[in-house]
Design an enzyme around this catalytic site. Structure first.
Site, PDB file in Angstrom:
ATOM      1  N   HIS A 119     -11.293 -43.890   0.572  1.00 31.65           N
ATOM      2  CA  HIS A 119     -12.484 -43.944   1.418  1.00 31.65           C
ATOM      3  C   HIS A 119     -13.379 -42.724   1.196  1.00 31.65           C
ATOM      4  O   HIS A 119     -12.882 -41.603   1.062  1.00 31.65           O
ATOM      5  CB  HIS A 119     -12.103 -43.949   2.897  1.00 31.65           C
ATOM      6  N   ASN A 150      -6.340 -37.996  -2.205  1.00 29.98           N
ATOM      7  CA  ASN A 150      -6.686 -38.899  -1.112  1.00 29.98           C
ATOM      8  C   ASN A 150      -5.810 -38.697   0.119  1.00 29.98           C
ATOM      9  O   ASN A 150      -6.309 -38.624   1.248  1.00 29.98           O
ATOM     10  CB  ASN A 150      -6.567 -40.344  -1.600  1.00 29.98           C
ATOM     11  N   GLU A 261     -25.420 -29.965  -5.904  1.00 33.93           N
ATOM     12  CA  GLU A 261     -26.709 -30.449  -6.390  1.00 33.93           C
ATOM     13  C   GLU A 261     -26.836 -30.263  -7.897  1.00 33.93           C
ATOM     14  O   GLU A 261     -27.380 -31.131  -8.594  1.00 33.93           O
ATOM     15  CB  GLU A 261     -27.843 -29.723  -5.670  1.00 33.93           C
ATOM     16  N   PHE A 268     -30.066 -32.576  -1.514  1.00 35.62           N
ATOM     17  CA  PHE A 268     -29.663 -32.797  -0.135  1.00 35.62           C
ATOM     18  C   PHE A 268     -30.543 -31.998   0.834  1.00 35.62           C
ATOM     19  O   PHE A 268     -30.961 -30.885   0.517  1.00 35.62           O
ATOM     20  CB  PHE A 268     -28.202 -32.414   0.064  1.00 35.62           C
ATOM     21  N   GLU A 281     -28.019 -23.654   1.502  1.00 28.34           N
ATOM     22  CA  GLU A 281     -27.365 -24.312   0.363  1.00 28.34           C
ATOM     23  C   GLU A 281     -26.739 -23.335  -0.608  1.00 28.34           C
ATOM     24  O   GLU A 281     -25.990 -23.718  -1.496  1.00 28.34           O
ATOM     25  CB  GLU A 281     -28.360 -25.227  -0.342  1.00 28.34           C
TER      26      GLU A 281
END
Length: 282
Positions: A119, A150, A261, A268, A281
């Site tokens: 997910h 995960n 980025e 973002f 950032e």
């Protein structure tokens, strides 16, 4: 002359609107795109590698070539966490255009390649209703993740997110894959091969890393104007390999949003004032 000026004004205004609609459409507060659309995704079939999908539970940019999302964004508050439990029913996303292949639960072939259906927007972030939880099991919300990523590192980060929320905060979150080549339980693979009904060969990209960006605010209103140079914004980039959990937790994979980025090419929180965006950032 006046008519020509009027027509030019109409054309110029429509051009500006079109640009705004494609890239920086104004989304309401608590929508993950409230601060900008990271890849300028659009809901047009021609944009098959950056196809915008808007759901009540999350928003994503889907890539019909990699058969994975480029990114998934969602807002998380205490109202999203309830008692619905976990659906655990992985299903194809029928909202994809007919022209796109719809990945199924069995396509990941765990016994052959050893990657979980991981997910991006977590199941446990959407437990207010059973419907909300079921939507997180759409295959457009999945990437192939090494089990140690995960089930251990990624899960620990997800639990931390919900801890922040239960302490009185709200979060704006983006997550996605980067690169190709992960190491699952069956070894290293760049992709999981598929054969479409028409005999066409397809590939589910196996990412090299999975990244996440989290903006944290105290629960409240007027989110845009509450963000300042002291706001909490952080990112992680976790290797998609078995063993990534050894002697490490998610905090060992922290990085700057600038770095995410740089590797993804996305932008973002682009609607924030430049000086605040630049500082946070870093």
């Amino acid at each position: 002359m006046k008519r020509n000026i009027f027509l030019f004004a109409v054309f110029f205004t429509s051009l500006l609107f079109a640009q705004s609609w494609d890239g920086d459409l104004s989304y309401p507060e608590d929508n993950p795109l409230h601060f900008g659309n990271p890849s300028d995704a659009v809901t047009e079939i021609a944009s098959a590698e950056n196809y915008l999908m808007i759901k009540n539970q999350f928003i994503l940019s889907y890539n019909a070539s990699t058969l994975c999302p480029n990114w998934v964004g969602w807002h998380l508050s205490a109202q999203d966490i309830g008692e619905s439990g976990r659906s655990n029913k992985f299903i194809p996303d029928q909202e994809l255009p007919e022209e796109f292949y719809k990945v199924t639960a069995s396509d990941y072939k765990f016994s052959m390649y050893g990657f979980d259906r991981g997910h991006l927007c977590p199941s446990a972030d959407r437990t207010a209703t059973s419907e909300d939880n079921q939507i997180t099991f759409l295959m457009t919300n999945m990437i192939p993740q090494a089990p140690d990523n995960n089930r251990i590192v990624w899960v620990a980060l997800e639990k931390y997110e919900r801890k922040l929320v239960l302490e009185g905060n709200e979060l704006y979150i983006f997550a996605g894959p980067y690169g190709s080549g992960g190491i699952g339980q069956k070894g290293q693979f760049d992709y999981i091969p598929l054969t479409n009904k028409d005999g066409c060969e397809l590939r589910i990209n196996v990412p090299k890393t999975s990244w996440k960006i989290i903006l944290c605010l105290p629960q409240g209103q007027d989110d845009f104007n509450r963000i300042d140079k002291k706001t909490t914004l952080f990112a992680v980039n976790v290797p998609n390999v078995q063993g990534c959990n050894e002697n490490a937790n998610w905090e060992d994979y922290k990085c700057s949003v600038d770095y995410i980025e740089e590797i993804t090419g996305f932008d973002f929180f682009e609607l924030l004032p430049d000086d605040i965006e630049e500082l946070l950032e870093k």
